[in-house]
Design an enzyme around this catalytic site. Structure first.
Site, PDB file in Angstrom:
ATOM      1  N   CYS A  31       0.894  -1.168   0.000  1.00  0.00           N
ATOM      2  CA  CYS A  31       0.000   0.000   0.000  1.00  0.00           C
ATOM      3  C   CYS A  31       0.920   1.202   0.000  1.00  0.00           C
ATOM      4  O   CYS A  31       1.532   1.515   1.015  1.00  0.00           O
ATOM      5  CB  CYS A  31      -0.927   0.033   1.213  1.00  0.00           C
TER       6      CYS A  31
ATOM      7  N   CYS B 161      -0.544   4.105   2.514  1.00  0.00           N
ATOM      8  CA  CYS B 161      -0.543   3.916   3.973  1.00  0.00           C
ATOM      9  C   CYS B 161      -0.232   2.460   4.289  1.00  0.00           C
ATOM     10  O   CYS B 161       0.899   2.037   4.152  1.00  0.00           O
ATOM     11  CB  CYS B 161      -1.854   4.387   4.583  1.00  0.00           C
ATOM     12  N   SER B 162      -1.234   1.667   4.688  1.00  0.00           N
ATOM     13  CA  SER B 162      -0.926   0.286   5.085  1.00  0.00           C
ATOM     14  C   SER B 162      -2.120  -0.631   4.854  1.00  0.00           C
ATOM     15  O   SER B 162      -2.325  -1.575   5.615  1.00  0.00           O
ATOM     16  CB  SER B 162      -0.515   0.255   6.555  1.00  0.00           C
ATOM     17  N   CYS B 163      -2.908  -0.375   3.816  1.00  0.00           N
ATOM     18  CA  CYS B 163      -4.077  -1.215   3.547  1.00  0.00           C
ATOM     19  C   CYS B 163      -3.634  -2.668   3.355  1.00  0.00           C
ATOM     20  O   CYS B 163      -2.619  -2.935   2.712  1.00  0.00           O
ATOM     21  CB  CYS B 163      -4.809  -0.707   2.305  1.00  0.00           C
TER      22      CYS B 163
HETATM   23 FE    FE Z   1      -3.411   1.974   2.819  1.00  0.00          FE
END
Ligand code: FE
Length: 186
Positions: A90, A93-95
């Site tokens: 991602c 961000c951190s999906c």
């Molecule tokens: Fe994300």
């Protein structure tokens, strides 16, 4: 520290219940994890009909197994082949597909991984110990809030006749992110 400060403020204002937060954290730390995704992969290896359905509509198929909820609303499964290796990131961000893999590891959220895996995926993979043949293309998938991905790794040789449970034990978290390969049985 910022999270703690925010939680304290929200609790003091009566906007969140700490017990509810603890319950959610317990679910994703202890009950949901890569074992869910590993079961999905093992079933796909063992059952061609399940695999075809999984590749066509993963969200619905994994929900039938009870894997749904936060950060799992829209899931696509991408299959590794001799021609193509898939890697998930991602960049924003951190999906991450929580219902299948649990909470993302620290490196998945790091600036270095998010930036470098797009620019030089083979170099990043090599640092994870994955060296791909030159003829195998690398496809990097950028997750978003709208779509999260799970890699279907290649089934290792020497696994003929294994049960779904035995196969699932070969499927690591990193193999399902694309930064690893399925474990070859000894
Ligand atoms: Fe994300």
């Amino acid at each position: 520290m910022r999270v703690k400060a925010l939680e304290t403020l929200l609790t003091e204002k009566g906007l969140v219940d700490p017990a509810a937060l603890d319950a959610i954290i317990d679910i994703y730390q202890n009950q949901v994890g890569p074992q869910n995704g590993a079961l999905v992969v093992a079933k796909a290896w063992a059952d061609p009909v399940f695999k075809a359905r999984l590749l066509a509509d993963a969200t619905e198929v994994v929900a039938e197994l009870g894997f749904y909820g936060r950060q799992g609303e829209h899931i696509t499964v991408v299959e590794n082949t001799l021609e193509r290796h898939n890697v998930i990131v991602c960049t924003l961000c951190s999906c991450y597909p929580w219902p299948l893999l649990g909470i993302p590891p620290g490196w998945y959220k790091s600036d270095a991984y998010r930036a470098r895996v797009v620019r030089e995926p083979r170099a990043v993979l090599a640092e994870f110990g994955v060296v791909l043949p030159e003829g195998q293309a690398v496809r990097v998938w950028d997750s978003t809030a709208e779509m999260r991905y799970l890699v279907l790794p290649m089934r290792p040789e020497g696994t003929e006749g294994m049960s779904v449970e035995e196969l699932a034990a070969l499927v690591t978290r990193d193999a399902m992110v694309g930064t690893g390969l399925a474990t070859v049985p000894q």
